[in-house]
Scaffold this motif. Sequence first.
Motif: not given
Length: 254
Positions: A103-126
């Motif tokens: 709950t105190d963590q920041l995180e940033v992703f960057q694709v360097e090659s290829g492609s990905v799919v990301m599933l991202i959700a807030p607490p509680g999954g609203a």
Amino acid sequence: MHPLVTQDKTHRCTAEEPRHLADLLRVRPDGVGPVLADRQALSEGPQEPGPLLYTAYRDGVPARFLEPSGSVAFHWRGDFVEYQGGVLADQEPVRSIGHWNATDQLEVFQVESGSVVMLIAPPGGARVWLAAYGPGDLALIPPGWFHLTGSPWGRADVFNIYTAQEGGGGTDVSEKYHSKPPLPCVVTMADGAPRATWLAAQGDGDGPVVPEQRTLPKELADEVGRYDGLRGLLTRATDEELADFAGRLRAVRP
Ligand SMILES: [Fe+2]
């Protein structure tokens, strides 16, 4: 060296962590483990450890220890992950384990090659965000949010940075992946396109799926671009810039 840098707290060991299908299937004695589309189908594959899904290189870039004045000291750490591409027996993409960030963590992703799919959700999954990310694309995971990465379309390389109190030591799997039941939502492939499905029997989430990237505000993305990506930012930005970058990320409204 700038006075904010404390050399003896800058860790330089890289931990290589291969993850196989067996790691995706593993659960705690109380049943907490990755949420899967079809555990039975996945369990019928080759003997343990099964196929390699990805290899994570923890601290592939040495952690940066920062002591901002008037604020709590922390590290920016950088991991590099090589995803094998493909679709698993239950139609899920080759994927990460998936977890809730601290709950105190920041995180940033960057694709360097290829492609990905990301599933991202807030607490509680609203609701959940589901989108593809290609080379250079950035994704921001706000504190306490869930995220999962898949590579259905082929091999993909992803670099990510995150804030942590500890500056090294690899990953405590039981703590990172199995400390809290995952979001009861899975990604499966249909006609080459990812879709998100809530598993109602495993939780109470059933929020809408937002088919958009969750990238960084333009100003912050431009700053990453000036360093040719997150890897360059973590390597070459000054301590003040890295501390400031964290502060501005924290100010981004989820
Ligand atoms: Fe994370």
